[in-house]
Motif scaffolding. Structure first.
Motif, PDB file in Angstrom:
ATOM      1  N   GLU A 114       0.837  -1.193   0.000  1.00  0.00           N
ATOM      2  CA  GLU A 114       0.000   0.000   0.000  1.00  0.00           C
ATOM      3  C   GLU A 114       0.869   1.238   0.000  1.00  0.00           C
ATOM      4  OE1 GLU A 114      -3.215   2.161   2.905  1.00  0.00           O
ATOM      5  OE2 GLU A 114      -2.996   0.006   2.978  1.00  0.00           O
ATOM      6  N   GLN A 136      -3.664   3.306  -4.701  1.00  0.00           N
ATOM      7  CA  GLN A 136      -3.331   1.965  -4.255  1.00  0.00           C
ATOM      8  C   GLN A 136      -2.109   1.504  -5.035  1.00  0.00           C
ATOM      9  OE1 GLN A 136      -4.586   0.033  -1.944  1.00  0.00           O
ATOM     10  NE2 GLN A 136      -3.436  -1.809  -2.384  1.00  0.00           N
ATOM     11  N   THR A 176     -10.439  -1.516  -7.348  1.00  0.00           N
ATOM     12  CA  THR A 176     -10.504  -2.842  -6.738  1.00  0.00           C
ATOM     13  C   THR A 176      -9.564  -3.779  -7.472  1.00  0.00           C
ATOM     14  OG1 THR A 176     -11.988  -4.628  -6.047  1.00  0.00           O
ATOM     15  CG2 THR A 176     -12.415  -3.617  -8.191  1.00  0.00           C
ATOM     16  N   PHE A 182      -8.534  -5.956  -2.557  1.00  0.00           N
ATOM     17  CA  PHE A 182      -8.824  -4.697  -1.878  1.00  0.00           C
ATOM     18  C   PHE A 182      -9.969  -4.001  -2.617  1.00  0.00           C
ATOM     19  CE2 PHE A 182      -6.378  -3.116  -5.381  1.00  0.00           C
ATOM     20  CZ  PHE A 182      -6.816  -1.816  -5.592  1.00  0.00           C
ATOM     21  N   LYS A 188      -4.010  10.352   6.299  1.00  0.00           N
ATOM     22  CA  LYS A 188      -4.607   9.047   6.526  1.00  0.00           C
ATOM     23  C   LYS A 188      -4.995   8.982   7.997  1.00  0.00           C
ATOM     24  CE  LYS A 188      -3.957   4.180   5.479  1.00  0.00           C
ATOM     25  NZ  LYS A 188      -3.035   3.144   4.965  1.00  0.00           N
ATOM     26  N   ASN A 225     -11.665   9.217   1.271  1.00  0.00           N
ATOM     27  CA  ASN A 225     -11.293   7.934   0.696  1.00  0.00           C
ATOM     28  C   ASN A 225     -11.426   6.857   1.764  1.00  0.00           C
ATOM     29  OD1 ASN A 225      -8.786   5.905   0.453  1.00  0.00           O
ATOM     30  ND2 ASN A 225      -9.486   6.445  -1.602  1.00  0.00           N
ATOM     31  N   TYR A 226     -12.085   5.745   1.385  1.00  0.00           N
ATOM     32  CA  TYR A 226     -12.243   4.651   2.348  1.00  0.00           C
ATOM     33  C   TYR A 226     -11.764   3.355   1.717  1.00  0.00           C
ATOM     34  CZ  TYR A 226     -14.091   1.874   6.178  1.00  0.00           C
ATOM     35  OH  TYR A 226     -14.210   1.048   7.270  1.00  0.00           O
ATOM     36  N   GLN A 227     -10.878   2.672   2.444  1.00  0.00           N
ATOM     37  CA  GLN A 227     -10.312   1.401   1.989  1.00  0.00           C
ATOM     38  C   GLN A 227     -10.925   0.259   2.798  1.00  0.00           C
ATOM     39  OE1 GLN A 227      -7.303   1.098  -0.089  1.00  0.00           O
ATOM     40  NE2 GLN A 227      -7.147  -1.105   0.039  1.00  0.00           N
ATOM     41  N   SER A 239     -13.849   6.458  -3.126  1.00  0.00           N
ATOM     42  CA  SER A 239     -13.577   7.862  -2.818  1.00  0.00           C
ATOM     43  C   SER A 239     -14.724   8.733  -3.312  1.00  0.00           C
ATOM     44  CB  SER A 239     -12.267   8.316  -3.474  1.00  0.00           C
ATOM     45  OG  SER A 239     -12.354   8.242  -4.880  1.00  0.00           O
ATOM     46  N   HIS A 288      -8.264   2.716   7.383  1.00  0.00           N
ATOM     47  CA  HIS A 288      -9.229   2.675   6.293  1.00  0.00           C
ATOM     48  C   HIS A 288      -9.597   4.047   5.725  1.00  0.00           C
ATOM     49  CE1 HIS A 288      -9.920  -1.552   7.216  1.00  0.00           C
ATOM     50  NE2 HIS A 288     -10.082  -1.221   8.487  1.00  0.00           N
ATOM     51  N   ASN A 319     -11.390   0.144  -2.762  1.00  0.00           N
ATOM     52  CA  ASN A 319     -11.181   1.513  -2.316  1.00  0.00           C
ATOM     53  C   ASN A 319     -12.256   2.399  -2.934  1.00  0.00           C
ATOM     54  OD1 ASN A 319     -10.060   4.319  -2.854  1.00  0.00           O
ATOM     55  ND2 ASN A 319      -8.508   3.544  -1.455  1.00  0.00           N
TER      56      ASN A 319
END
Length: 913
Positions: free
Chosen positions: A104, A111, A306, A241, A864, A910-912, A245, A868, A243
């Protein structure tokens, strides 16, 4: 007393050092034939002891005696740990190989999926390369808050983005001198007036890194003099993953408007129905209305990334990656626009307003299958839909149209929708230790529509608006369609030879072939309003034209529609203007890389290209229609030399010959009308030949630092320019304007860490500066233009700089970056400056039009907040300078255009998962 204290300190230091041992070794890249892996991190778990490998992969650490766990890490690679025992006073050797995997990236949006995203990795690649190259990766793009490829490329040395478009100038050379590719395969233009696709169509969400080749190599098509921009698409390898946004953006000019007036009946998402009416000469059947609508000028964006990898069998692996996004923006500017003669008299003198709304929808899917470590294939699918709509209002003096005391009013509504589909199939095969095969193929299509461009002209009397016409084209609706498809292929075979005592090969021979086959189909229809006398003498509301220009008025005979071929009484009147083009390029090449000594390496290449370009047209300038073609065989030698002064200094030399082709729109005998003038093609254009020379010094103080200085020169035979031809209407066309021209300059790049506040976690202040100073010069020969073309030219000056070439271009930034416990903070302030540059060449005693220099200031903040969640803020164009253009007539400079763009503010989350 002081001497005693000093001696005691020295004894204690020696005593402590005597308790230490030494750990040294080499870090190598398992995926690159065990080549040295520079700038890898070597650290001791649970301590502050650590170092980085040098450019040859070597490292050395002084450690206390005892047992330690050594960690070897590099972004994009699996971290390896090895337990060792250090004995005091002894030296222990430990070599380690690393293999790539997913990781990451620091930051909140991008990503990372391979080593090429990181600035240090790209600098290492630049350091090792046999050729002069420059890259910008997604880590740097994220740090600088860059959202599209055009803005990204403009952050590199010597590159300028043309305001209001995705066109770039490299070292003073514009669109015709540059080329664009994706993963090494060409992509078509979205604009019939441009050679290259608008780079602002490409969101940085799809980008792993961007390679800017300013020096020529045999693998690149020879239509090159400024740079080739190669967009390397993002992929993924590793755990799955997802992600997501979302964000918003506002423009300070736009939000201050009481009403934000845009075209009616255009789709908010940028997907509109773009069909040309079947027979508007007999039945008023236009889909879109003439009235405007009000929109809330608040931009937004959302998207997701993704990816996931699947193991298949003992060695196979399938890697999948996908991304999709949508974004829109609102812009507003107001100012002045003038057209003036050599004596300073104005033919047009406007106060202007422009409302603009743009959208971008992007989707990309990438699949890679590795049969084993030596063989893999990949498929890329990219879809982009971009739209731009604008409402332009011009109020003031118009000679012959509205030259009364109250002047006139001209409104022009534009809408353009571009749809690009890219399909690529790529393969890489390591046959054995010496042979490697690379291949790729693509099929790309682009559809560019300008449906229902609207223009209406009015004179103002007693504060009332009346239609005005000097020509039937002053009030019209225009439809334009461009369809282009292109197939391209490349294949190359590498053969390594000359293994040395270290079991590394000194030489590599590459044999290759690439080709591109382009087909273009362009058509345009303009429907002009022939207004009746009664309608021209009735006051109208320019913001409610649907009340008078409608089906009832058409049926009642208040006005009628006609084309350049005539009215509804002629069977051929609906025949559109057309031109079609075909371009086939086949190229074979050979390149020899050889390490002449430990310090000197060379690449010698030769490319042979066969080019054929065919055109046919039938337009208002040639009602019978005609065709034209030309062929060219090009022999393109190139040379690159590298002298490694030491581990951190390189000297490089590059020389090459290339060419520059005229474009379809420039050679097609077609008239394109703009609000400020008309442009027509010239079938007599022919290609230029280019000679290029670069000399570069580069110094790498640390793994993420560089200082470089480049001197460059380009000599161009028979350069092509856009000119004003000698005609009563001052039309614009294209010609080979002289026998020669040249560009020469120097480039400076500095990237430096100013302060580091922590030896374990990233906590540092960094700065960067790149600048280019250049001079361009070309001969302007009016007699040459008259002899070689069907029109003449009367240049005001015998020499000039290249259009679009700025003497000075500069970018500077300073960043603070802190990382701890999977949290991060990143803040960047960046400044860019571009000096004066010629917009168009003067003729018939008119002076050159010159865009004046200006600077921009941006601020980007990203953090960050957790494993997440991430947050981003940006404020751009904080100085909001005036964008000015002056016409430098012989007796005085006259301001002919001026406006401000406004400040832009954005917020993103942004959410991971």
């Amino acid at each position: 007393m002081k001497l005693s204290i000093l001696l005691l300190a020295l004894l204690l230091t020696c005593g402590l050092y005597a308790q230490n041992g030494t750990l040294k070794g080499k870090v190598t890249d398992l995926d690159a034939n065990s080549a040295p892996l520079a700038f890898a991190t070597v650290s001791i778990e649970g301590t502050t002891f650590g170092t980085s490998s040098d450019v040859n992969g070597n490292y050395q650490l002084s450690l206390p005696a005892g047992k330690h766990l050594v960690l070897f890490s590099y972004l994009g690679y699996d971290t390896q740990s090895v337990s060792i025992v250090i004995v005091k006073g002894e030296s222990k050797s430990l070599n380690q190989s690393l293999s790539s995997n997913s990781t990451e990236l620091e930051g909140v949006v991008v990503q990372a999926t391979s080593k090429k995203v990181k600035e240090t990795a790209l600098l290492l690649d630049q350091h090792r390369s046999m050729e002069i190259k420059q890259n910008i990766g997604s880590q740097e793009l994220s740090r600088k808050g860059v959202s599209d490829v055009a803005a990204a490329v403009a952050k590199t040395t010597g590159v300028v983005k043309q305001e209001g478009s995705g066109t770039i100038f490299v070292r003073g050379l514009g669109d015709r001198y540059n080329s664009t590719s994706m993963n090494g395969l060409p992509i078509p233009s979205n604009d019939p007036e441009r050679k290259n696709i608008s780079l602002d169509l490409f969101s940085t969400d799809i980008v792993e890194y961007i390679s800017i080749d300013k020096t020529y190599s045999s693998r690149i098509f020879g239509d090159f003099a400024g740079a080739n921009v190669d967009i390397i698409s993002k992929d993924h390898s590793g755990e799955g993953f997802f992600n997501f946004s979302i964000g918003s953006e506002v423009n300070s000019n736009a939000v201050q408007q009481d009403q934000f007036l845009l075209l009616s009946d255009r789709n908010y998402m940028g997907f509109s129905k773009n069909d040309t009416p079947t027979d508007p000469l007999k039945n008023y059947q236009f889909t879109n209305g003439l009235n405007l609508k009000n929109r809330a000028p608040y931009g937004m964006n959302f998207g997701f990334n993704t990816g996931k990898s699947f193991n298949i069998g003992q060695q196979g692996q399938l890697n999948l990656f996908g991304t999709a996004s949508f974004g829109n923006k609102f812009k507003y500017k107001e100012g002045v626009v003038k057209s003036v003669q050599a004596q300073g008299d104005a033919t047009k003198d406007f106060a202007t307003k422009e409302y603009e709304y743009t959208t971008n929808t992007t989707g990309m899917f990438n699949a890679q299958y590795s049969f084993n470590p030596n063989h893999k294939i990949g498929y890329n699918l990219l879809y982009i839909n971009g739209s731009s709509e604008s409402n332009e209002e011009y109020r003031g003096y118009m000679r012959d149209l509205a030259d009364g005391p109250e002047g006139g009013f001209l409104r022009r509504g534009n809408y353009v929708q571009n749809t690009l589909l890219v399909n690529q199939l790529l393969g890489e095969h390591q046959i054995n230790d010496q042979f490697k095969l690379n291949w790729g193929g693509s099929y790309n299509t682009i559809k560019s529509d300008m449906p229902d461009r609207i223009q209406n002209s009015f004179r103002i009397k007693d504060s009332q608006y009346y239609f005005t016409t000097n020509s039937v084209t002053d009030n019209h609706r225009y439809y334009q369609n461009l369809n282009e498809d292109e197939m391209a292929a490349r294949i190359s075979l590498d053969y390594k030879f000359g293994k040395d005592s270290d079991l590394l090969y000194r030489g590599k021979l590459t044999l290759g072939y690439n080709s591109r086959f382009k087909n273009l189909d362009f058509k345009a229809s303009q429907f002009n309003y022939r207004l009746g006398t009664a309608l021209r003498n009735v006051a109208v509301d320019p913001y409610n034209l649907d009340a008078v220009l409608n089906k009832n008025g058409f049926d009642n005979g208040d006005f009628q529609m006609e084309t350049f071929l005539g009215d509804r009484n002629l069977d051929i009147a609906l025949t559109p203007q057309t031109y079609k083009g075909k371009q086939n390029i086949n190229g074979g090449y050979a390149a020899l890389e050889y390490k002449l000594s430990e310090k000197i390496s060379a690449v010698v290449g030769l490319r042979l290209e066969q080019i054929r370009q065919d055109m046919e047209w039938k337009t208002q300038l040639d009602l019978q229609g005609d065709e034209n073609n030309f062929e060219k065989t090009a022999f393109l030698p190139n040379l690159s030399l590298k002298y490694a002064v030491n581990d951190r200094n390189n000297l490089r030399l590059a020389a090459s010959k290339t060419y520059t082709l005229p474009q379809f729109k420039e050679r097609g005998l077609f008239m394109y009308e703009k609000a400020t003038g008309s442009i027509k093609g010239n079938p007599d254009l022919y290609a230029s030949d280019d000679y290029n020379l670069d000399l570069k010094w580069e110094f790498f103080p640390e793994n993420d630092e560089i200082i470089s200085l480049t001197a460059f020169g380009k000599y161009i035979q028979n350069p092509i320019n856009e000119i004003t031809i000698t005609s009563s209407s001052d039309d614009i066309s294209f010609a080979n304007t002289g026998d020669s021209g040249y560009a020469a300059g120097i480039e400076l790049e500095i990237r430096k860490n100013l302060f580091s506040f922590d030896d374990v976690n990233t906590n540092k202040l960094t700065a960067g500066l790149n600048a280019a100073y250049m001079k361009t010069h070309q001969e302007l020969d009016s007699e040459k233009v008259r002899k070689e073309n069907a029109f003449g030219a009367d240049f005001t000056h015998d020499t000039a700089s290249f259009t679009g070439a700025a003497d000075l271009v500069m970018n500077a930034d300073i960043s603070y970056i802190k990382e701890w416990n999977k949290r991060s903070v990143m803040a960047t302030v960046s400044y860019a400056y571009i000096s004066d540059r010629i917009y168009s060449l003067g003729s018939q005693q008119l002076g050159n039009s010159v865009d004046k220099g200006f600077g921009t200031l941006d601020f980007v903040f990203k953090t960050k907040l957790s494993d997440h969640l991430g947050l981003g803020l940006s404020a751009k164009n904080l100085l909001d300078p005036s964008i000015d253009r002056v016409q430098e007539n012989l007796n005085q400079d006259i301001l002919v255009q001026s406006y401000k763009l406004g400040k832009n503010f954005s917020l993103s989350l942004n959410y991971q998962f």
